[in-house]
Design an enzyme around this catalytic site. Structure first.
Site, short mmCIF file in Angstrom:
data_model
loop_
_atom_site.label_atom_id
_atom_site.label_comp_id
_atom_site.label_asym_id
_atom_site.label_seq_id
_atom_site.Cartn_x
_atom_site.Cartn_y
_atom_site.Cartn_z
N HIS A 19 0.85 -1.20 0.00
CA HIS A 19 0.00 0.00 0.00
C HIS A 19 0.88 1.25 0.00
O HIS A 19 0.62 2.21 -0.74
CB HIS A 19 -0.88 0.06 1.26
CG HIS A 19 -1.92 -1.01 1.36
ND1 HIS A 19 -2.09 -1.79 2.47
CD2 HIS A 19 -2.88 -1.42 0.47
CE1 HIS A 19 -3.10 -2.63 2.30
NE2 HIS A 19 -3.59 -2.43 1.08
N LYS A 43 -17.23 -6.91 4.70
CA LYS A 43 -16.05 -7.70 5.03
C LYS A 43 -16.09 -8.29 6.44
O LYS A 43 -15.13 -8.89 6.89
CB LYS A 43 -14.80 -6.83 4.86
CG LYS A 43 -14.43 -6.63 3.41
CD LYS A 43 -12.93 -6.62 3.22
CE LYS A 43 -12.57 -6.85 1.76
NZ LYS A 43 -11.12 -6.85 1.56
N ARG A 93 -2.04 -5.99 -8.52
CA ARG A 93 -0.81 -6.73 -8.25
C ARG A 93 -0.58 -7.81 -9.30
O ARG A 93 0.53 -8.05 -9.73
CB ARG A 93 -0.89 -7.41 -6.87
CG ARG A 93 -0.88 -6.44 -5.73
CD ARG A 93 -1.36 -7.07 -4.46
NE ARG A 93 -2.76 -7.45 -4.58
CZ ARG A 93 -3.52 -7.86 -3.57
NH1 ARG A 93 -3.01 -7.98 -2.38
NH2 ARG A 93 -4.79 -8.17 -3.77
N SER A 131 -3.08 -7.70 2.82
CA SER A 131 -3.37 -7.57 4.26
C SER A 131 -3.82 -8.91 4.82
O SER A 131 -3.47 -9.27 5.95
CB SER A 131 -4.46 -6.53 4.48
OG SER A 131 -4.02 -5.26 4.06
O1 PNS Z 1 -8.94 -2.94 0.22
P1 PNS Z 1 -10.20 -3.47 -0.39
O2 PNS Z 1 -10.94 -4.28 0.63
O3 PNS Z 1 -9.95 -4.21 -1.67
O4 PNS Z 1 -11.11 -2.18 -0.76
C1 PNS Z 1 -12.40 -2.33 -1.30
C2 PNS Z 1 -13.15 -0.99 -1.33
C3 PNS Z 1 -13.21 -0.41 0.08
C4 PNS Z 1 -12.44 -0.03 -2.23
C5 PNS Z 1 -14.59 -1.25 -1.86
O5 PNS Z 1 -15.19 -2.26 -1.10
C6 PNS Z 1 -15.47 -0.02 -1.82
O6 PNS Z 1 -15.33 0.86 -2.64
N1 PNS Z 1 -16.37 0.08 -0.82
C7 PNS Z 1 -17.27 1.21 -0.67
C8 PNS Z 1 -18.72 0.85 -1.02
C9 PNS Z 1 -18.97 0.99 -2.51
O7 PNS Z 1 -18.89 2.07 -3.07
N2 PNS Z 1 -19.31 -0.14 -3.13
C10 PNS Z 1 -19.57 -0.20 -4.56
C11 PNS Z 1 -18.28 -0.41 -5.33
S1 PNS Z 1 -18.63 -0.89 -6.95
#
Ligand code: PNS
Length: 167
Positions: A19, A43, A93, A131
């Protein structure tokens, strides 16, 4: 790229060197980079609470003047609009990341076409790092040097000692 505010969203549970590599690359490209920690009910229960994650990220990004750390709830694109940001930064990645990232980027663009997603590649040495795998190694008492900053390693060890953690 002048006057561009970018959001780097994620769970950051916890922040890894992968990150940080991406944040450093992003800080060179954008005028302002907001690292946005999601309160992500999908999650389940996180290992570190939002405040702990924010504290670690703030400490680790203090050296970059145009980088700030925030938390958000709800739709990412709504958060972007509230911050006048028109870029979402995400790291890819390996090919395995692509499908999920494609779906997310296209859905976000469908919801609000003002927001563009830009993908960057972290250094190859971090291409296997996540993570989730860091949490698992910590749980199993394995080595974490080179995967997370010292401060994060210390916090992970403390968590293992105090509660035992899930991978
Ligand atoms: O580190 P991660 O868990 O891969 O991050 C995922 C994240 C937080 C970027 C994604 O879950 C997100 O954008 N969540 C916010 C809710 C949202 O907007 N959902 C619709 C996305 S299409």
């Amino acid at each position: 790229m002048k006057g561009i505010v970018a959001i780097y969203p994620g769970s950051f549970d916890p922040v890894t060197n992968g990150h940080l590599d991406l944040i450093q690359r992003g800080s060179k490209l954008f005028d302002q980079l907001i690292v946005a920690i999601a309160r992500n009910p999908e999650k389940g229960t996180a290992l570190f609470d939002l405040e702990e994650r924010k504290e670690m990220l703030r400490a680790m990004t203090a050296e970059w003047r145009n980088v700030s750390v925030d938390t958000f709830e709800g739709l990412l694109v709504s958060y972007c609009v509230s911050k006048n940001a028109n870029v979402v930064l995400r790291g890819i990645r390996a090919v395995s990341d692509y499908e999920f990232e494609l779906q997310m980027a296209l859905m976000n663009r469908k919801i609000d076409s003002r927001v563009e997603t830009i993908f960057m590649l972290p250094a190859e040495k971090y291409s296997y790092l996540s993570s989730r795998i860091v949490r698992e190694i910590a749980h199993l008492g394995g080595p974490l040097t080179g995967f997370v900053p010292d401060m994060v390693e210390q916090k992970l060890r403390e968590k293992v000692k105090s509660n035992g953690i899930r991978g």
